[in-house]
Write a protein that holds these residues in place. Structure first.
Motif, PDB file in Angstrom:
ATOM      1  N   GLY A 324       0.644  -0.984   0.335  1.00 59.74           N
ATOM      2  CA  GLY A 324       0.500   0.206   0.563  1.00 59.74           C
ATOM      3  C   GLY A 324       1.169   0.803   0.308  1.00 59.74           C
ATOM      4  N   LEU A 325      -0.093   1.970  -0.209  1.00 60.77           N
ATOM      5  CA  LEU A 325       0.739   3.777  -0.285  1.00 60.77           C
ATOM      6  C   LEU A 325       0.146   4.364   0.210  1.00 60.77           C
ATOM      7  N   ARG A 326       0.866   5.664   0.759  1.00 62.11           N
ATOM      8  CA  ARG A 326      -0.479   7.171   0.804  1.00 62.11           C
ATOM      9  C   ARG A 326       0.302   8.345   0.237  1.00 62.11           C
ATOM     10  N   HIS A 327      -0.841   9.746  -0.139  1.00 59.08           N
ATOM     11  CA  HIS A 327      -0.191  10.500  -0.709  1.00 59.08           C
ATOM     12  C   HIS A 327      -0.687  11.679  -0.016  1.00 59.08           C
ATOM     13  N   PRO A 328      -0.520  12.230  -0.045  1.00 57.56           N
ATOM     14  CA  PRO A 328      -1.199  13.600   0.430  1.00 57.56           C
ATOM     15  C   PRO A 328      -0.716  14.479  -0.195  1.00 57.56           C
ATOM     16  N   LYS A 329      -1.540  15.615  -0.795  1.00 55.74           N
ATOM     17  CA  LYS A 329      -2.015  16.548  -1.338  1.00 55.74           C
ATOM     18  C   LYS A 329      -1.687  17.943  -0.530  1.00 55.74           C
ATOM     19  N   ALA A 330      -1.067  18.730  -0.851  1.00 58.57           N
ATOM     20  CA  ALA A 330      -0.811  20.354  -0.291  1.00 58.57           C
ATOM     21  C   ALA A 330      -1.984  20.911   0.010  1.00 58.57           C
ATOM     22  N   GLU A 331      -2.328  22.001   0.801  1.00 60.28           N
ATOM     23  CA  GLU A 331      -3.963  22.501   0.489  1.00 60.28           C
ATOM     24  C   GLU A 331      -3.244  24.130  -0.095  1.00 60.28           C
ATOM     25  N   VAL A 332      -4.137  24.386  -0.925  1.00 56.27           N
ATOM     26  CA  VAL A 332      -3.397  25.813  -1.879  1.00 56.27           C
ATOM     27  C   VAL A 332      -4.113  27.307  -0.957  1.00 56.27           C
ATOM     28  N   ASP A 333      -3.503  28.557  -0.856  1.00 54.62           N
ATOM     29  CA  ASP A 333      -4.217  29.915  -0.138  1.00 54.62           C
ATOM     30  C   ASP A 333      -4.954  30.165  -1.062  1.00 54.62           C
ATOM     31  N   ASP A 334      -5.521  29.924  -2.417  1.00 54.09           N
ATOM     32  CA  ASP A 334      -6.451  30.930  -3.026  1.00 54.09           C
ATOM     33  C   ASP A 334      -7.033  29.632  -3.760  1.00 54.09           C
ATOM     34  N   GLU A 335      -8.504  29.544  -2.751  1.00 47.03           N
ATOM     35  CA  GLU A 335      -9.422  28.697  -3.646  1.00 47.03           C
ATOM     36  C   GLU A 335      -9.880  28.884  -5.213  1.00 47.03           C
ATOM     37  N   ASP A 336      -9.742  30.111  -5.302  1.00 44.47           N
ATOM     38  CA  ASP A 336      -9.968  29.686  -7.351  1.00 44.47           C
ATOM     39  C   ASP A 336      -8.748  29.026  -7.956  1.00 44.47           C
ATOM     40  N   THR A 337      -7.741  28.833  -7.091  1.00 47.84           N
ATOM     41  CA  THR A 337      -6.997  27.923  -7.842  1.00 47.84           C
ATOM     42  C   THR A 337      -6.467  26.684  -7.760  1.00 47.84           C
ATOM     43  N   ALA A 338      -7.838  26.183  -6.636  1.00 45.48           N
ATOM     44  CA  ALA A 338      -7.939  25.042  -6.322  1.00 45.48           C
ATOM     45  C   ALA A 338      -8.170  23.802  -7.376  1.00 45.48           C
ATOM     46  N   THR A 339      -6.995  23.044  -7.704  1.00 45.53           N
ATOM     47  CA  THR A 339      -7.873  21.773  -8.522  1.00 45.53           C
ATOM     48  C   THR A 339      -7.223  20.556  -8.011  1.00 45.53           C
ATOM     49  N   ALA A 340      -8.733  19.582  -8.452  1.00 39.92           N
ATOM     50  CA  ALA A 340      -7.716  18.300  -8.260  1.00 39.92           C
ATOM     51  C   ALA A 340      -7.108  17.729  -9.182  1.00 39.92           C
ATOM     52  N   GLU A 341      -5.588  17.522  -8.803  1.00 42.22           N
ATOM     53  CA  GLU A 341      -4.839  16.023  -8.977  1.00 42.22           C
ATOM     54  C   GLU A 341      -5.005  14.774  -9.197  1.00 42.22           C
ATOM     55  N   THR A 342      -5.326  14.876 -10.761  1.00 44.05           N
ATOM     56  CA  THR A 342      -4.914  12.717 -10.853  1.00 44.05           C
ATOM     57  C   THR A 342      -3.878  12.601 -10.686  1.00 44.05           C
ATOM     58  N   VAL A 343      -4.358  11.333  -9.437  1.00 40.55           N
ATOM     59  CA  VAL A 343      -3.367  10.474  -9.654  1.00 40.55           C
ATOM     60  C   VAL A 343      -3.307   9.000 -10.381  1.00 40.55           C
ATOM     61  N   CYS A 344      -2.182   8.450 -11.144  1.00 46.92           N
ATOM     62  CA  CYS A 344      -2.761   7.374 -11.750  1.00 46.92           C
ATOM     63  C   CYS A 344      -1.874   5.965 -11.004  1.00 46.92           C
ATOM     64  N   LEU A 345      -2.658   5.266 -10.815  1.00 40.65           N
ATOM     65  CA  LEU A 345      -2.242   4.237 -10.377  1.00 40.65           C
ATOM     66  C   LEU A 345      -2.198   2.712 -10.251  1.00 40.65           C
ATOM     67  N   GLN A 346      -0.650   2.468 -10.647  1.00 39.16           N
ATOM     68  CA  GLN A 346      -0.185   0.921 -11.734  1.00 39.16           C
ATOM     69  C   GLN A 346       0.160   0.224 -10.585  1.00 39.16           C
ATOM     70  N   VAL A 347      -0.743  -0.764 -10.823  1.00 41.21           N
ATOM     71  CA  VAL A 347       0.203  -2.259 -10.194  1.00 41.21           C
ATOM     72  C   VAL A 347       0.270  -2.911 -11.368  1.00 41.21           C
ATOM     73  N   THR A 348       1.282  -4.068 -10.558  1.00 43.80           N
ATOM     74  CA  THR A 348       2.161  -4.934 -11.356  1.00 43.80           C
ATOM     75  C   THR A 348       2.429  -6.005 -10.425  1.00 43.80           C
ATOM     76  N   HIS A 349       2.842  -7.089 -10.609  1.00 43.08           N
ATOM     77  CA  HIS A 349       3.223  -8.603 -10.382  1.00 43.08           C
ATOM     78  C   HIS A 349       4.334  -9.008 -10.926  1.00 43.08           C
ATOM     79  N   SER A 350       4.937  -9.997 -10.334  1.00 42.38           N
ATOM     80  CA  SER A 350       6.381 -10.441 -10.859  1.00 42.38           C
ATOM     81  C   SER A 350       5.616 -12.002 -11.144  1.00 42.38           C
TER      82      SER A 350
END
Length: 421
Positions: A324-350
């Protein structure tokens, strides 16, 4: 005057009752409750080998009947229970006919204990052991509804109707993503039978139990029926893509997928400023695989920047790998520029297939996605960077340095004292 008032009051009450009946139909409430009710289908082997008298001095069939009566008495009221048999009706030698011998002894639904016990009492060991066909029919018995679904298979021998391999049947059921679990119980099992029943259970996330006493059988079946009544989260079937741009967008929840050998799966998650993505993945080896393998979960932005990754490795001593993993996205001061960040999760196995092992369908994969409010500075150690690299490394280096100084001073003092003496 009083009579007229009473008549008017009664008429109003009647109209109110009719209106309530139209607004909240009793049938609709009952149907909704029925749709959410947990369902269990007990699949009992009634083949000829159940005549063997090696369970507490009685036949396997007698032990199964006694256990079933105890289970029927203890079944929770909210559980819809059914009973299916295999090998109960055809005593002949024609293999084609014997491998179709599976029947619904008691339909899945509200339990009438007296009727169910009467049906079980009529059983007598008869014919073949068509486990694969019985599992397919049992899955149909449980079709529909949103509650938990569980098959409990009780058998004293391996399937006699190959090439319809029961393990492949179980994998096919799991691949449908209907949240159905198969638990297996082996009566006085041998090695081959143990391997087959274990494979069936593992394919759907169920359990295998070896049973050699009547009391053990009743206790275990009761436990599995009770477990079906517990609230569960049914995984949502999804299909990952071979690249991030084509990946499905997931929200917080539990998901299931299949990943073939040498394949990778991509999924997308939107993370708002001030939120934290927590993701974990489990990959199960539901068939024979080579001993060395691992699972990798990576998180990257749509621009290709890697954020964090989790990985796990095994040496063949476990059939499920999780990371598993954790990824926090920092807050921004200007709400007008607050946009979602698209995170891609990749699953591989051997994982790699053993000799002669089928590669399809892919290995079962379970992905948990949770997007929560980001950690506060005072309540979450991870917010200080511990566990994410440099902070932890620096703390360890400083601790080691101070410990070395103290140990060196103590050692010189002990040598000085020894020389003096």
């Amino acid at each position: 005057m009083i009579t007229r008032t009473r008549l008017a009051t009664g008429a109003c009450a009647l109209l109110a009752a009719l209106a309530a009946g139209m607004a909240f139909p009793a049938g609709a409430v009952a149907d909704e409750t029925s749709a959410m009710a947990p369902k269990v289908d007990l699949v009992l082997d009634v083949s000829g080998s159940m005549r063997a008298k090696d369970i507490d001095g009685q036949s396997r069939m007698s032990a199964a009947k006694k256990a079933f009566n105890e289970v029927l008495d203890a079944t929770p009221e909210d559980v819809q229970l059914g009973i299916r048999t295999l090998g109960a009706n055809y005593p002949g030698d024609d293999r084609r006919t014997g491998c179709k011998d599976t029947a619904q002894l008691y339909p899945v639904g509200p339990l009438d204990r007296t009727e169910a016990k009467a049906a079980v009492a009529t059983l007598a060991p008869t014919g073949w052991t068509p486990i694969g066909p019985a599992l397919l029919k049992a899955a149909d018995d449980l079709d529909g509804g949103e509650g938990s679904k569980r098959i409990v298979l009780i058998s004293d021998g391996e399937d006699t109707c190959a090439p319809l391999d029961p393990c492949e049947v179980a994998r096919e059921i799991a691949a449908k993503g209907i949240g159905l679990t198969i638990d297996t119980l082996g009566l006085v099992p041998n090695t081959k039978m143990r391997q087959q029943l274990s494979c069936i259970a593992e394919a759907t996330g169920g359990t295998f139990t070896s049973v050699e006493h009547t009391e053990e059988l009743a206790d275990k079946v009761n436990q599995l029926v009770d477990r079906a009544a517990d609230p569960v989260v049914t995984p949502v079937a999804t299909t990952g893509a071979d690249q991030c741009a084509k990946a499905p967008t997931l929200k917080s929840g539990l998901y299931t997928d299949r990943e073939e050998f040498g394949q990778q799966r991509w999924y997308r998650v939107d993370v708002q400023p001030g939120q934290e993505l927590r993701a974990s993945v489990s990959v199960s080896a539901d068939r024979a695989v080579n001993p060395s393998y691992g699972v990798l979960l990576r998180a990257v932005t749509v621009h290709g920047r890697e954020i964090v990754r989790g990985e796990a490795a095994g040496n063949g001593r476990t059939d499920v790998m999780s990371t598993g993993l954790r990824h926090p996205k920092a807050e921004v001061d200007d709400e007008d520029t607050a946009t979602a960040e698209t995170v891609c999760l990749q699953v591989t196995h051997s994982f790699s297939a053993g000799s002669g092992v089928q590669s399809k369908p892919g290995l079962p994969l379970e992905l948990t996605v949770d997007v929560v409010d980001g950690p506060s500075q005072s309540s979450d150690v991870a917010s200080f960077g511990l566990g994410r690299g440099w902070w932890l490394l620096g703390a360890l280096i400083l601790t080691g340095f101070l410990a070395g100084l103290v140990w060196g001073w103590v050692s010189r003092w002990r040598v000085a004292v020894w020389r003096t003496n």
